[in-house]
Structures are given as C-alpha cells and as structure tokens.
Design an enzyme around this catalytic site. Structure first.
Site, PDB file in Angstrom:
ATOM      1  N   LYS A  13      14.901 -54.672  29.729  1.00 46.13           N
ATOM      2  CA  LYS A  13      15.098 -53.567  30.673  1.00 46.13           C
ATOM      3  C   LYS A  13      16.293 -53.890  31.572  1.00 46.13           C
ATOM      4  O   LYS A  13      16.316 -54.932  32.219  1.00 46.13           O
ATOM      5  CB  LYS A  13      13.856 -53.344  31.538  1.00 46.13           C
ATOM      6  CG  LYS A  13      14.018 -52.140  32.491  1.00 46.13           C
ATOM      7  CD  LYS A  13      12.895 -52.026  33.502  1.00 46.13           C
ATOM      8  CE  LYS A  13      13.174 -52.752  34.797  1.00 46.13           C
ATOM      9  NZ  LYS A  13      14.246 -52.176  35.634  1.00 46.13           N
TER      10      LYS A  13
ATOM     11  N   LEU B 287       7.960 -53.484  35.564  1.00 46.24           N
ATOM     12  CA  LEU B 287       9.055 -54.319  36.016  1.00 46.24           C
ATOM     13  C   LEU B 287       9.810 -53.453  37.003  1.00 46.24           C
ATOM     14  O   LEU B 287      10.211 -52.337  36.674  1.00 46.24           O
ATOM     15  CB  LEU B 287       9.928 -54.726  34.819  1.00 46.24           C
ATOM     16  CG  LEU B 287      10.834 -55.935  34.948  1.00 46.24           C
ATOM     17  CD1 LEU B 287      10.101 -57.173  35.455  1.00 46.24           C
ATOM     18  CD2 LEU B 287      11.497 -56.239  33.614  1.00 46.24           C
ATOM     19  N   ASP B 288       9.966 -53.945  38.221  1.00 49.98           N
ATOM     20  CA  ASP B 288      10.540 -53.121  39.288  1.00 49.98           C
ATOM     21  C   ASP B 288      11.913 -52.567  38.921  1.00 49.98           C
ATOM     22  O   ASP B 288      12.646 -53.157  38.128  1.00 49.98           O
ATOM     23  CB  ASP B 288      10.655 -53.932  40.587  1.00 49.98           C
ATOM     24  CG  ASP B 288       9.300 -54.294  41.163  1.00 49.98           C
ATOM     25  OD1 ASP B 288       8.364 -53.484  41.011  1.00 49.98           O
ATOM     26  OD2 ASP B 288       9.186 -55.384  41.755  1.00 49.98           O
ATOM     27  N   TYR B 289      12.245 -51.452  39.553  1.00 51.13           N
ATOM     28  CA  TYR B 289      13.539 -50.786  39.389  1.00 51.13           C
ATOM     29  C   TYR B 289      14.692 -51.777  39.554  1.00 51.13           C
ATOM     30  O   TYR B 289      15.652 -51.767  38.784  1.00 51.13           O
ATOM     31  CB  TYR B 289      13.617 -49.669  40.446  1.00 51.13           C
ATOM     32  CG  TYR B 289      14.915 -48.898  40.487  1.00 51.13           C
ATOM     33  CD1 TYR B 289      15.251 -48.014  39.457  1.00 51.13           C
ATOM     34  CD2 TYR B 289      15.780 -49.011  41.575  1.00 51.13           C
ATOM     35  CE1 TYR B 289      16.425 -47.283  39.507  1.00 51.13           C
ATOM     36  CE2 TYR B 289      16.953 -48.279  41.631  1.00 51.13           C
ATOM     37  CZ  TYR B 289      17.274 -47.417  40.589  1.00 51.13           C
ATOM     38  OH  TYR B 289      18.437 -46.698  40.649  1.00 51.13           O
TER      39      TYR B 289
ATOM     40  N   SER C 225      14.577 -55.036  39.219  1.00 52.00           N
ATOM     41  CA  SER C 225      14.410 -56.238  38.408  1.00 52.00           C
ATOM     42  C   SER C 225      14.817 -55.909  36.973  1.00 52.00           C
ATOM     43  O   SER C 225      14.923 -54.745  36.603  1.00 52.00           O
ATOM     44  CB  SER C 225      12.961 -56.721  38.445  1.00 52.00           C
ATOM     45  OG  SER C 225      12.577 -57.023  39.769  1.00 52.00           O
TER      46      SER C 225
END
Length: 196
Positions: free
Chosen positions: A10, A43-45, A47
C-alpha cells in the site's frame, strides 16, 4: 465462489478501502481485484507497506483475533537521534492512550538499524532537516491497536516520520515497490502466515 489472495504494498497517503471518500486515494486507484475482495486489517492513510487483500472471510478471524498473536514487523523512521534508553522502554512496553483509555503495550522486540534500510522513495518525501537525524528503528509487535506504533514512538520522545509495515509472520514486502501486487495461492499465504 473462488477464493482470491493478494499481498500488496500500500502506498503512502492511500486509504485502506476500495470505495471513494472525497478526493483521497483509495486501494482501487492502484489495485485491480475482483469486486468481493477486501483488505484484511488496516494500515493508516499516512502509513505504507504490506496489506493482504482477500475474499476469504475466515482469514479475517484467523489473522486478526488477539489469540493468534501473529508477528507484525514495522520499519519506523523517527525524528531525532533515538537512544538505547528509548529502545529499552519500547522493548519493555510503554503506556499509550487508545480510545480515551490507557493501554499498556506488551513487551516487544525493538532495535535501531545499524545502517538505513533500503526502502522505496516516498512521494512526498519526509521533511529533511540537516541538523536533526532521522534514524530507522525496527519494531516487532504481536498486537495492533489504532495508530499504536506512532503513539509508542511519541511516548518515548521520538515521533514517527515514516512508517512501513514490512512483514506479517513470514509474509513480507521484500523487493516490492509501492503499488505492487502479488497473487498468492491459499496454501502459499497460509504457510507464510503460519496458519494451520
């Protein structure tokens, strides 16, 4: 129904979802997968790194249930010359605030990289400051609270500048670049995740 399994890298500033939300990038801007496939976990924006996409509903429970305690390895670039004392505090487990409550993080594996790991360029890059070092540390967790890694490094005085999830169990992003996707068989994925 045929089951699909993908490991993806990502990119930074991409929401962990397929549906559009305002003008922010989402997974479907990078990954072309069947309509019923969804991300396992989050998974954070801000990260980047390893994310699993599947339509196998059993995988969600097997991977995310706290009793499973799969290792998750993060490579974290921090703001300032991180000390051995801070690393020891991380190893021992620090207390962070999660949903308005104190949460004591379990003891974990933490280390400073002797030399910077080879990672893809990030766009945009972190803010460079000539006089303030930005070293990398490696954290291996067996739990996953919301924004846990960022809260942990902040708790020991070294805010996170860049956060990459490098692996879950034996599945890792290795030589992948942001936006890359690898299709896996059920057997390959379950073996890598040590699910039996």
């Amino acid at each position: 129904m045929s089951l699909h399994y993908f490991a993806v890298y990502k990119p930074y500033e991409v929401l962990t979802r397929f549906g559009k939300e305002g003008d922010k990038a989402v997974l479907s801007d990078f990954f072309d997968v069947p309509r019923d496939v969804y991300p396992v976990g989050r998974l954070d924006y801000d990260s980047e790194g390893l994310l699993i996409l599947t339509n196998d509903k059993t995988l969600n429970h097997r991977l995310l249930h706290p009793g499973q305690a799969h290792e998750r390895e993060y490579w974290v670039q921090v703001d300032g010359a991180v000390t051995e004392k801070a690393i020891q505090q991380l190893k021992d487990g620090v207390t962070i605030r999660v949903d308005g409550r104190d949460h004591h993080v379990k003891a974990l594996d933490a280390a400073i990289f002797a030399s910077d790991p080879v990672v893809p360029e990030r766009h945009p890059p972190i803010r460079f400051r000539k006089l303030i070092p930005a070293p990398w540390i490696r954290l291996v967790l067996k739990e996953g609270k919301n924004r846990q890694v960022r809260r942990m490094t902040a708790a020991v005085g070294f805010p996170t500048l860049r956060l990459i999830r490098y692996r879950i169990a034996q599945l890792h992003i290795g030589h992948m670049q942001p936006g890359d996707m690898i299709a896996l068989s059920r057997e390959e994925l379950f073996n890598a995740l040590q699910i039996h």
